[in-house]
Scaffold this active site. Structure first.
Site, PDB file in Angstrom:
ATOM      1  CD  GLU A 134      -2.420   1.137   2.844  1.00 21.50           C
ATOM      2  OE1 GLU A 134      -2.110   0.194   3.642  1.00 21.50           O
ATOM      3  OE2 GLU A 134      -3.172   2.228   3.218  1.00 21.50           O
ATOM      4  CG  ASP A 178       0.002   2.164   6.372  1.00 20.52           C
ATOM      5  OD1 ASP A 178       1.108   1.429   6.420  1.00 20.52           O
ATOM      6  OD2 ASP A 178      -0.321   3.085   5.939  1.00 20.52           O
ATOM      7  CG  ASP A 182      -4.103   2.699   8.725  1.00 16.01           C
ATOM      8  OD1 ASP A 182      -4.406   1.988   7.813  1.00 16.01           O
ATOM      9  OD2 ASP A 182      -3.331   3.849   8.359  1.00 16.01           O
ATOM     10  CG  ASP A 197      -7.626   4.511   5.123  1.00 16.86           C
ATOM     11  OD1 ASP A 197      -8.809   4.515   5.064  1.00 16.86           O
ATOM     12  OD2 ASP A 197      -7.087   5.773   5.199  1.00 16.86           O
TER      13      ASP A 197
END
Ligand code: 1YM
Length: 641
Positions: A431, A504, A506, A508
């Protein structure tokens, strides 16, 4: 008397040797001794109650998880016979629980569940239990029998009291042996899902599950479906949008083989087709499923042409076209099923194909004629699917015309590895641009390829293949994998045996990972099933203490590490906000280098559950999306190197 006693001793020794063999190699009888094997014990006992229900004598089955994680199964069938068994000279109840019998067939006849890992019988449960009590209500009497420590009889069948003259049934309590199983804690959800499924598959049978470990759950949950598999289809479509109200339910019988199918179309692009034989999921299909699919394609085409819903010049609809958006349950009850294939997940009996075809084609054609409005909806949907398939074929051909290298050069994205040996090659789907940059510097160029993900990945749960193929990110992934897609899919062409999603830690990152998993599951299912898909586990913290650098995955590990340091130690803690903040050295040390990294392998435990997860997460309904994909039992993710 003397002789009889000797005979008893001899068979008794045999019996113990039999059960001892089960304890020595439990895997051979129940597959595994992990949590799966533990739950398998329950179904071995419940299967006997189900057999009694299929024979027409049992209407209620109750399963209780007791406080000590022992299980009680109770039914209102005839009760296991209490007389002396001719061959063993001991009571039939005791015989059933102590003599190993392949297939668990004793009484003969009926739709006994046999084959595969199933149907090994009550004696296996006894062999793998610390204690077992069997109680039979029959002839106005309560009979009881007890076993301990792997099936040793501690109380032969004894009348312990009286009951109402018309009361019949069997109650079994068993406590799995802790020295055999990795865990002996039962999972309510697992038991609930299968109990519900058994209720769907056996219409009119009442099944109750109660968890007595939970003080709140005093009455338990009861499943009873008069509509049987029709209600199963409605349940599976509950978070989808059906395109016709009525569920089509067809049934037939020949020579003791009962065949049943229920189906309903929804507006989605995937199919959910599940088949069963004697309540066992035949995950690789077989003759019952083939018969229906063949008839479905044939009847839709013939009815479509006859009714002019399909034009003469149009190409015939294929099996894939008529499957789009189809939710279907096929269930067959067979007195002598032949299971085939490596995992015995396929029905082989050839006569069932004919029966399935006959029952389905006759019933379905009549349904279409009697319901022309629904017929039009179904055929229009398949025709649209057909056009999309032809368009997708063109798009695929366009992708293929460019050689893989051309495609990469023009897109210029993939940093490929130099090795052509798929078994040692890995591809990281990364990503973001800055993380990809670091990953390129950190990789081992021989075996590690980097594919940066920049744009948004299309949600394929809501898109047909033709649209998916127009998405650049998806096209790049397909080209990189080398397997092709759809009917041309070929796992042997997979260019990397580790596909590693690196996002990541998180929201997203989670979202991108779920989109990728959806893509893989819907378009490259064998890649997921084969265990080729992994999630990287980048660390959250970098701790510098004097000359030592330590990376940890989460807050707990951070605290644990701090606790090992002297009080007032001077440490610097860096929290990575994302992969993009890591430099090449960080990434190599923690996430990519084979020696240090931690990968989670993503595999599908249960295709049916996985299908529901994607429907729930990515479909039209927003509410169920809150569940996090890997925590939802369908995916077994396990730490791997
Ligand atoms: C909670 C577990 O085992 N129920 C059960 C088992 C049997 C019968 C009824 C039964 C079967 C038959 C005739 C037959 C079994 N009997 C045998 C055997 N519940 C549970 N309920 N009468 C009763 O199959 O002909 C094995 S299982 F071999 F003894 F007949």
């Amino acid at each position: 008397m003397e002789n009889e006693q000797q005979h008893y001793d001899a068979s008794d020794i045999q019996v113990l040797e039999g059960l001892e063999a089960v304890r020595k190699r439990p895997g051979m009888y129940i597959g595994t001794t992990d949590v799966k094997g533990l739950h398998h014990l329950v179904w071995e006992i419940v299967d006997n109650s189900i057999d009694e229900a299929l024979a027409g004598y049992c209407h209620n089955i109750e399963i209780v998880i007791n406080k000590d994680n022992s299980i009680t199964v109770k039914d209102d069938g005839r009760g296991i016979p209490v007389g002396i068994h001719a061959k063993t000279g001991i009571s039939t109840v005791e015989t059933v629980y102590t003599v190993l019998h392949a297939g668990g067939k004793f009484g003969g006849g009926g739709y006994k569940v046999a084959g595969g890992l199933h149907g090994v019988g009550a004696s296996v449960v006894n062999a793998l239990s610390k204690r077992v009590t069997v109680t039979v209500y029959k002839d106005g009497k309560i009979h009881e029998c007890k076993f301990e420590n792997g099936g040793k009889t501690v109380q032969s069948l004894t009348v312990i009291g009286n009951c109402e003259a018309n009361r019949t049934g069997t109650v079994v309590t068993f406590k799995p042996d802790e020295t055999i199983f990795d865990t002996t804690v039962y999972d309510y959800e697992t038991l609930m899902v299968r109990t519900r499924e058994l209720a769907f598959l056996n219409k009119g049978l009442r099944l109750t599950l109660r968890d007595d470990r939970d003080d709140e759950d005093t009455t338990g949950v009861t499943f009873l479906y008069e509509g049987g598999i029709s209600e199963y289809v409605r349940y599976l479509n509950r978070n989808k949008t059906p395109i016709h109200e009525d569920i089509i339910h067809l049934e037939g019988e020949e020579d003791g083989v009962v065949f049943e199918v229920a189906l309903q179309y929804n507006d989605g692009y995937n199919d959910s087709i599940y088949s069963f034989v004697n309540n066992i999921n035949t995950h690789d299909g077989g003759t019952h499923e083939d018969g229906v699919k063949r008839a479905l394609t044939r009847i839709i085409n013939s009815y479509g042409r006859k009714s002019k819903l399909l034009k003469e010049k149009d190409e015939s609809l294929t099996g894939d076209d008529v499957k789009e958006g189809l939710t279907m349950i096929v269930s067959c009850k067979h007195p002598n099923p032949q299971f085939e294939g490596q995992t015995k997940g396929r029905l082989g009996n050839s006569e069932v194909r004919k029966l399935a075809d006959k029952v389905f084609s006759e019933g379905f054609e009549r349904f279409l004629m009697e319901n022309p409005n629904i017929a039009k909806i179904i055929i229009d949907k398949a025709a649209v699917a057909s056009h999309a398939r032809l368009a997708a074929k063109k798009a695929r051909e366009a992708t293929r015309r460019k050689s893989p290298l051309d495609a990469f050069n023009t897109i210029g994205k993939l940093s490929d590895c130099t090795s052509k040996d798929a078994s040692i090659s890995e591809i990281f789907l990364v990503e973001g641009d800055s993380a990809s940059g670091s990953a390129k510097d950190a990789r081992m160029p021989k075996t590690q390829a980097i594919l940066p993900l920049r744009g948004k990945i299309l949600n394929v749960e809501k898109a047909r293949m033709d649209r998916a193929l127009s998405n650049e990110e998806i096209r790049t992934i397909i080209t990189a994998f080398g397997t092709g897609i759809g009917q041309e899919f070929d796992i042997s062409k997979l260019r990397y045996h580790k596909i590693i999603i690196m996002t990541d830690a998180d929201v997203d990152g989670d979202h991108i990972r779920i989109l990728l998993l959806t893509l893989f599951y819907r378009f490259f299912k064998p890649i997921v099933e084969g265990g080729y898909v992994y999630a990287a586990q980048p660390p959250l913290y970098k701790i510098i203490y004097g000359k030592t650098i330590k990376y940890v995955l989460n807050d707990e590990e951070l605290e644990a590490y701090r606790a090992t340091l002297p009080p007032n130690a001077k440490v610097t803690v860096n929290r990575f906000k994302g992969l993009g903040e890591m430099d090449a050295i960080d990434l190599r040390e923690t996430t990519m280098h084979i020696e240090n990294r931690v990968l989670k392998r993503i595999t599908v435990d249960d295709a049916m559950a996985a299908d529901q997860v994607f429907t729930d997460l990515m479909g039209d309904n927003v509410l169920p999306r809150k569940t996090y994909i890997e925590e939802n039992g369908a995916f077994a993710s396990r730490i791997d190197a």
